[in-house]
Write a protein that holds these residues in place. Structure first.
Motif, PDB file in Angstrom:
ATOM      1  N   ALA A   3       0.745  -1.282  -0.147  1.00 20.58           N
ATOM      2  CA  ALA A   3      -0.018  -0.222  -0.144  1.00 20.58           C
ATOM      3  C   ALA A   3       0.935   1.167   0.031  1.00 20.58           C
ATOM      4  CB  ALA A   3      -0.891   0.119   1.059  1.00 20.58           C
ATOM      5  N   MET A   4       1.977   1.194   0.859  1.00 16.10           N
ATOM      6  CA  MET A   4       2.786   2.339   0.794  1.00 16.10           C
ATOM      7  C   MET A   4       3.496   2.456  -0.622  1.00 16.10           C
ATOM      8  SD  MET A   4       2.875   3.973   3.949  1.00 16.10           S
ATOM      9  CE  MET A   4       4.689   4.545   4.232  1.00 16.10           C
ATOM     10  N   LEU A   5       4.083   1.621  -1.132  1.00 14.29           N
ATOM     11  CA  LEU A   5       4.562   1.593  -2.260  1.00 14.29           C
ATOM     12  C   LEU A   5       3.387   2.347  -3.590  1.00 14.29           C
ATOM     13  CD1 LEU A   5       6.752  -1.432  -2.215  1.00 14.29           C
ATOM     14  CD2 LEU A   5       7.484   1.054  -1.763  1.00 14.29           C
ATOM     15  N   ALA A   6       2.214   1.633  -3.452  1.00 17.55           N
ATOM     16  CA  ALA A   6       1.316   2.318  -4.120  1.00 17.55           C
ATOM     17  C   ALA A   6       1.113   3.802  -4.170  1.00 17.55           C
ATOM     18  CB  ALA A   6      -0.077   1.084  -4.148  1.00 17.55           C
ATOM     19  N   ILE A   7       1.213   4.242  -2.803  1.00 18.41           N
ATOM     20  CA  ILE A   7       0.633   5.564  -2.615  1.00 18.41           C
ATOM     21  C   ILE A   7       2.010   6.354  -3.415  1.00 18.41           C
ATOM     22  CG2 ILE A   7       0.725   7.438  -0.791  1.00 18.41           C
ATOM     23  CD1 ILE A   7      -0.943   4.932   0.734  1.00 18.41           C
ATOM     24  N   VAL A   8       3.170   6.013  -3.169  1.00 18.36           N
ATOM     25  CA  VAL A   8       4.372   6.638  -3.856  1.00 18.36           C
ATOM     26  C   VAL A   8       3.933   6.923  -5.250  1.00 18.36           C
ATOM     27  CG1 VAL A   8       6.705   6.501  -4.346  1.00 18.36           C
ATOM     28  CG2 VAL A   8       5.728   5.923  -2.053  1.00 18.36           C
ATOM     29  N   ARG A   9       3.606   5.790  -5.806  1.00 13.92           N
ATOM     30  CA  ARG A   9       3.334   5.693  -7.257  1.00 13.92           C
ATOM     31  C   ARG A   9       2.261   6.768  -7.768  1.00 13.92           C
ATOM     32  NH1 ARG A   9       4.208   0.398  -6.764  1.00 13.92           N
ATOM     33  NH2 ARG A   9       2.180  -0.114  -6.801  1.00 13.92           N
ATOM     34  N   GLU A  10       1.107   6.792  -6.725  1.00 18.44           N
ATOM     35  CA  GLU A  10      -0.137   7.590  -6.945  1.00 18.44           C
ATOM     36  C   GLU A  10       0.211   8.946  -6.985  1.00 18.44           C
ATOM     37  OE1 GLU A  10      -3.339   4.625  -5.348  1.00 18.44           O
ATOM     38  OE2 GLU A  10      -2.541   6.210  -3.912  1.00 18.44           O
TER      39      GLU A  10
END
Lengths: 488, 450
Positions: free
Chosen positions: A441-448
């Motif tokens: 989730a944290m990595l997805a948020i960085v991409r978002e």
């Protein structure tokens, strides 16, 4: 992935808005003595606006409110510095046993031998874990223990005729540390640490006006203060004492003991390290351990054992006095005792090892995407910053977006030495699968943040309520509900 | 270990990700010189069933109020606790959450605290209440410090009728602060704070007068006259309520002119639990809200205009203001406040008055019967709520031990708090004491004195 999604979301009014004149949620036995009449001039009128509800109304109301909350049992809760570990259910049963829950605090000692033995046992276990031989169980929470501990330090100096008036506090400290020092009449001397406090930096500020150094070890960056023994020596050489904030004891159980490092006073947070529930903000419990030299100054009462059994000792002429009513948060002490008996010494060490492994695992998975300002080996928690986030997104946006993914956010903007801090403490009770879900989730948020930053800035969208206007709340505070016909 | 999910394979894989060979390597920053070189010397780990046996063994060696007729009060009261409370606070969304730092996922806790703050205001007659404190005694100490901040004065007058543990907690908090504490005697005839002595002690340096309502002797103090005297000298009147069930029946301290009302909320559905955790409540008037200690929950709106609740006025608190904060407190008694909120919701407008009326009636009954016995006197003439002082010719220790042999906890010997009252007992009667229990107490007292 076990992420957040929309379920059935319930609306719920305030209690007072549910109220219907004439409804009752209680039934008392018939009064079995003559009704007495209070003198009329002492009696109050009906309480305007006080609720009138049935038992069902009350049960529905609070059950529905509970669905708006997120707890450790709901999911991962990596709130740094708060050690949100699992709260064992048997401990909840333990403190509710009638032989604990229905005991009045003023029963004679001989009628509370089981309760007193449990407290004595807990004092001894905490002494063994910390290496500090004398204990008080009285303080109600960490900050309260801190106050007790600092008052003990001041009483010790005064008993030796010393009017020291300064306390050294590093910049990584909890906000309670300076507030506590002030309550003890001390002036705060801040010291910069650059992540790790050096004995040299302490020596620079140390003189015979300094009563104590307040330190947290491991510190709020999750780093072990490697010079701790030298630091304690510098302070002791000039007649000062060292206070340790025990918030981070979960990183040390069975590995190293504050007492062996030269620490003179430390508080424990039973609601962190020893698994007692946080209760939505309390009750906690903040026992304090001290060196033998400081034992006479501990608050009254302490539990002692003599030939007749266990008793509360009030006859301690050099004590700082009482910190609160009665003998501490007994119901919380029962839970902590049950936890220590369940874990045993080896289990506590394993808890520490797995807590540290979990923090380092999260660090390893997130370090490629998040800026890590301090790179020494982490213990039980890791602090990232928002420096490298794209799209103008900040720490607060990451926190709010994590809610949409079904996680409680980490501690944010603390410690103050890291701008835009994200402080992650996974604890030992999380599985590697839970950590993986969180990291993804944290990595997805960085991409978002890079691709669609509005997803972060508009977050959260999943809960029943969105970002709240805190400025409005503070500008014209509405701290209570009022009936329409009420003034004010 | 059932609370730790890691398998050997999990640990191996995680160490690989971290890039170290062993768990030991994770502790490399801790110098050998400060490491513990042996295992912790603690008892071996117990299974759940063994733990329960050990707990039962300890629990059965304590006298409970359900097995023993108890007339103990003195700041902790045996009231009936409806089953609903424990069921609702056992919802883990409430008890496994922490401080509502993230309001969007803490509205359950926040709204309940807002409701709690409201009911505390309604009961006390105040404008604002905080989210709760550790207990009545520590709330009392915070009240003294707040009165000093609000008035910028440094002398505080404590009634000798104020709970002795509250007084000693105030002393501890003020030990190293520039606050001067002075005790005001109680009138030997009425058991109320001596108004003449109070009037004489008040001056322009006085920040506050602190009195129990009811006081430690169970006496309903004349808060109105005390407030008037305090206000004439620009001081605050602080009412400390150690038995808040009384507020169901008695005029609110606010109505009588009190400026700060604080106390112990244990009576509102919290178990006796050998002294804690309990609930400190704390309320004040609008003019003083920015000097309040502790957390506050306030109402606001979200982005879409919906009502919601947040922690507010944080600039008073330690994490922002550090050494200039209004208190070092950084938690509240969240779950205890929730228990009180549920209790008060169930009892409601009529129930709280009824339960207060039962306490008062039963206490009057016991007081009149005991007062009529040979060898026993009711030394104070002031009106009481659910506690009263008895003077026993044979001495308090002898009476209490005689009652204990008959399976009764007959009261508390006042001597340990008030050396001058060496023959006196403090007896408490609540709605939990049946007429049969009261009659048995009276008979037992009469039996010994004859």
């Amino acid at each position: 992935m076990r992420a957040g999604t929309r379920g059935l979301i319930l609306k719920e009014k305030l209690l007072f808005e549910h109220s219907t004149p004439g409804r009752k949620g209680y039934r008392l036995p018939t009064l079995d003595v003559p009704e007495a009449q209070l003198p009329e001039n002492l009696e109050r009128a009906e309480i305007t606006g006080f609720p009138e509800l049935s038992e069902v109304d009350v049960v529905r109301h609070f059950t529905r409110l509970s669905t708006w909350n997120y707890g450790v049992d709901s999911g991962f809760y990596p709130l740094g510095s708060c050690t949100m570990k699992y709260n064992p259910k048997v401990n909840e049963a333990a403190c509710r046993l009638s032989g604990f829950a229905q005991v009045h605090p003023m029963v004679p000692d001989r009628l509370a031998q089981g309760a007193l033995e449990m407290m004595h046992d807990l004092q001894e276990a905490l002494a063994e874990i910390s290496g500090l031989p004398a204990l008080t169980l009285q303080p109600g929470a960490g900050a309260h223990g801190e106050l007790a501990g600092m008052l003990v330090i001041r009483a010790f100096h005064e008993a030796r005729g010393q009017k020291r008036h300064k306390v050294i506090i590093p910049d990584t400290a909890h906000g309670t540390n300076p507030a506590t020092a002030a309550l003890c009449g001390y002036q705060v001397v801040p010291v910069a640490s650059d992540g790790i406090l050096t004995a040299a930096a302490v020596a620079e500020h140390m003189d015979n006006e300094v009563a104590a150094l307040m330190i947290t070890n491991p510190n709020t960056l999750g780093l072990f203060e490697g010079e701790i023994a030298e630091i304690c020596k510098v302070v002791h050489d000039q007649g000062g004492l060292v206070y340790c904030d025990g918030a981070n004891l979960n990183a040390l159980m069975g590995i190293a003991r504050p007492g062996d490092m030269g620490i003179d006073v430390m508080h424990f947070n039973l609601h962190k390290t020893f698994s007692t529930p946080h209760g939505g903000g309390g009750p906690g419990s903040g026992p304090v351990g001290v060196s033998a030299e400081l034992a006479p100054f501990l608050p009254v009462p302490v539990v002692v054992r003599d030939e007749d059994g266990f008793r509360l000792d009030f006859d301690r002429p050099r004590s700082i006095g009482r910190m609160k009513g009665f003998h501490g948060h007994f119901g919380v002490l029962v839970r902590a005792w049950a936890y220590i008996r369940t874990m045993g010494g080896a289990g506590l060490r394993e808890a520490t090892e797995m807590a540290v492994l979990n923090a380092n695992y999260v660090r390893a998975r997130l370090e490629p995407a998040f800026h890590l300002p301090y790179k020494r080996r982490s213990l039980h928690e890791v602090v990232f910053s928002d420096r490298d986030l794209q799209g103008g997104c900040k720490t607060l946006d990451v926190a709010k977006r994590l809610i949409d993914y079904g996680f409680h956010p980490p501690t944010v903007y603390f410690p103050l030495v890291v701008a835009g801090a994200l402080m992650i403490e996974p604890t030992e009770t999380e599985s590697v699968e839970a950590l993986d879900e969180f990291c993804e989730a944290m990595l997805a948020i960085v991409r978002e943040a890079q691709e669609d930053p509005e997803l972060l800035k508009q977050a959260p969208r999943v809960p029943h309520i969105r970002r709240l206007d805190e400025t409005r709340a503070a500008r014209k505070p509405r701290l209570r509900w009022r009936a329409e016909n009420e003034n004010g | 270990m059932r609370y730790i999910p890691h398998t050997a394979e999990d640990v191996r894989r995680m160490l690989q990700t971290v890039g170290v060979d062993s768990v030991d390597e994770l502790f490399v920053e801790i110098p050998d010189s400060v490491r513990l070189q042996r295992p912790l010397n603690l008892d071996d780990s117990l299974s759940e069933s063994e733990l329960l046996v050990a707990l039962q063994e300890l629990a059965q060696r304590n006298a409970t109020v359900s097995q023993t007729a108890s007339f103990l009060g003195a700041g902790a009261y045996n009231h009936f606790i409806p089953a609903v409370i424990d069921h609702l606070v056992s919802r883990s969304e409430f008890y496994t959450a922490y401080t509502p730092y993230q309001p969007e996922i803490s509205q359950g806790t926040l709204q309940a605290i807002f409701e709690y703050q409201t009911m505390i205001c309604q009961l006390t007659g105040m404008d604002a209440a905080n989210a709760s404190m550790y207990d009545g005694a520590s709330a009392c100490a915070e009240g003294v410090l707040m009165a000093c901040r609000a008035t910028r004065r440094r002398r505080v007058l404590l009634s000798r009728g104020l709970h002795p543990e509250y007084r000693s907690t105030v002393q501890t908090y003020c030990r190293y602060l520039d606050v001067e504490l002075e005790e005001i005697p109680v009138d030997a005839a009425t058991g109320r704070t001596d108004l003449k002595a109070l009037g004489a002690a008040l001056d322009q340096d006085c920040a506050a007068v602190v009195s129990g309502y009811p006081n430690f002797f169970g006496i309903i103090e004349d808060i109105g006259s005390q407030a008037k005297l305090a206000h004439e000298h620009g001081a605050r009147l602080v009412a400390a309520v150690q038995e808040p069930i009384a507020l169901g029946l008695l005029k609110s301290p606010g109505e009588l002119g009190a400026d700060i009302v604080l106390g112990e909320g244990q009576s509102f559905g919290l178990p006796l639990s050998f002294g804690g955790p309990y609930l400190g409540f704390f309320a004040a008037r609008q003019k003083d809200i920015r000097t309040l200690p502790g957390r506050l929950v306030g109402e606001t709106l979200d982005l879409e205009g919906r009502r919601g609740f947040v922690l507010t006025l944080a600039t008073r608190e330690q994490h922002i203001r550090r050494e200039r904060a209004t208190s070092n407190i950084c938690s509240n008694q969240g779950l205890c406040a929730l228990m009180a909120t549920i209790y008060l919701s169930l009892m409601g407008k009529t129930g709280l008055r009824e339960v207060a009326q039962h306490n008062f009636s039963k206490t009057q009954y016991a007081k009149e019967r005991i007062g009529a016995l040979q060898g026993f006197k009711i030394p104070f003439s002031g009106p009481t709520f659910n506690e009263f002082v008895v003077k026993a010719e044979e001495g308090s220790a002898a009476v209490l031990s005689r009652l204990e042999q008959q399976g009764m906890l007959g009261g508390i010997a006042l001597e340990c708090f008030y050396p001058e009252f060496d023959q006196h007992l403090l007896v408490c009667v609540t709605e939990q004491n049946s007429r049969g229990q009261i009659d048995a107490l009276v008979d037992a007292l009469a039996g010994g004195a004859s």
